[in-house]
Design an enzyme around this catalytic site. Structure first.
Site, short mmCIF file in Angstrom:
data_model
loop_
_atom_site.label_atom_id
_atom_site.label_comp_id
_atom_site.label_asym_id
_atom_site.label_seq_id
_atom_site.Cartn_x
_atom_site.Cartn_y
_atom_site.Cartn_z
N CYS A 82 -3.11 2.62 3.10
CA CYS A 82 -2.60 3.59 1.86
C CYS A 82 -1.63 3.18 1.24
CB CYS A 82 -2.93 5.12 2.17
SG CYS A 82 -1.38 5.72 3.12
N GLN A 83 -0.31 2.51 1.82
CA GLN A 83 0.59 2.45 0.82
C GLN A 83 0.39 1.68 -0.55
OE1 GLN A 83 0.12 1.42 3.89
NE2 GLN A 83 1.73 2.42 5.25
#
Length: 394
Positions: A82-83
């Site tokens: 998700c970064q």
């Protein structure tokens, strides 16, 4: 009907466990991070029931050859890193080498499951990412329409848009829906907003929608400020009970008038006290008997960095320990003091069972937990998807 599944980007196993409890039979869990794999394998070797026959493949998902699998796959699940889309990250999305949605699409293309479930952060819905998010959905809809090396993703998007609006396509197609969910609405003691993407192969003729959560904030306000049951059940001293704002009191009163029949009413949001209230003080001798319940010193509270309060759902547990921007990994106790959540407390807030263990340092365990999907949320979605697959099979 056995639902053979594989999971990509498994991490510490929150989504995997939820889907397993929902009825999936995980044939392979793919994860490259060593510490996360240590946690998965540690629970397998300890004989933890839902994990006892898990098969962990420690590898970069980009190196996986799906044609080598000797079993069919009915469902794919996973939480692509998700970064690239996180509100706390650099927001580089498709320019970030950690964007693994292309690999999620490849898995769907090569395995052609009956359904898939992917989860990601709320930041994926930011206005600046909206075009790319639409591109992700269209790729999952038409996974066989492959982007060539000479095409930019934007050129590929244009091809998919034309195909989608034409209404003429004879290849494998998925009906894809997405929704922003708050885990608190599904009984998770945490305010955690996540985007969930679900797709069913079109030829199955499935009609499906996301299950509605049966927990609500208004029900919690009612239990606190109208009937006082919440405080009484937890034996909270009167001087530690919060006072409602005018807005909260009005919502509680409206809830009372709307649900004359309590049996039809939503259940109250679960709070931090609901989740961890029966655990011993982590500095006590009794805490030594609880796995992953070690005290961690050094927590501080300051402007913009305040802990979760006991009588509300926790702030979002994040993949960090010291220095988490908003103090999300700390808790404010009844006496006003603040301390870090223990690993076990954080795991409970993510609805991991107490006998599911985390391996590695405190900081590493907190990272794994912060990256995980709440088990209960995964199970609720998984049960709904699998119920529909079994109905179609019958």
């Amino acid at each position: 009907m056995t639902i053979n599944s594989i999971e990509l980007f498994t991490g510490a196993g929150g989504l995997a466990m939820g889907m397993q409890l929902a009825g999936c039979h995980h044939r392979a869990l793919i994860e490259w991070d060593k510490d996360s794999c240590d946690t998965l394998r540690g629970n397998i070797s300890s004989g933890y029931p839902p994990a006892h026959d898990w098969h962990v493949i420690q590898s970069d998902v980009r190196k996986i050859n799906y044609s080598s699998l000797d079993f069919s796959v009915q469902l794919i699940s996973g939480g692509p890193p998700c970064q690239p889309f996180s509100l706390g990250g650099k927001h580089q999305a498709y320019n970030d080498h950690r964007d693994m949605f292309p690999e999620a699409v490849r898995a769907v293309r090569e395995l052609k499951p009956k359904a898939f479930v992917f989860e990601n952060v709320k930041g994926l819905l930011r206005k600046s990412f909206s075009t790319y998010f639409n591109y992700i959905l269209l790729q999952l809809t038409y996974p066989d329409v492959i982007r060539t090396e000479s095409q930019t993703w934007f050129e590929h998007l244009a091809i998919l848009e034309k195909l989608h609006t034409s209404g003429h396509y004879s290849g494998v197609k998925y009906n894809v829906v997405s929704r922003l969910l708050n885990a608190a609405d599904y009984g998770v003691p945490q305010s955690r907003h996540r985007v969930v993407i679900v797709g069913f192969r079109e030829n199955l003729g499935v009609e499906w929608s996301f299950p509605e959560g049966d927990y609500s904030r208004e029900a919690l306000l009612y239990k606190k400020y109208i009937i006082g049951e919440y405080w009484e059940s937890h034996r909270v001293a009167s001087n530690h009970r919060t006072t409602p704002t005018a807005s909260e009191l009005k919502k509680a009163q409206l809830f009372a008038s709307k649900y004359a029949d309590v049996k039809e009413a939503p259940k109250p949001w679960q709070t931090v006290r609901d989740a961890i209230g029966d655990l011993p003080d982590p500095q006590s001798k009794a805490a030594l008997k609880i796995a992953n319940h070690e005290f961690r010193p050094g927590a501080r509270s300051y402007a913009g960095h305040t802990g979760s309060v006991l009588d509300e759902p926790s702030k979002t547990i994040k993949a960090g320990a010291h220095g988490v921007p908003g103090g999300e990994n700390t808790v404010v106790l009844d006496d006003g003091s603040v301390r870090y959540y223990t690993v076990r407390e954080s795991a409970r807030i993510q609805t991991f069972p107490d006998d599911y263990l985390f391996f590695g340092s405190w900081t590493e365990s907190m990272r794994q937990i912060g990256n995980a999907v709440p088990v209960r949320l995964a199970q609720m979605i998984g049960e709904s998807v699998i119920k529909e697959l079994r109905r179609v099979e019958k």
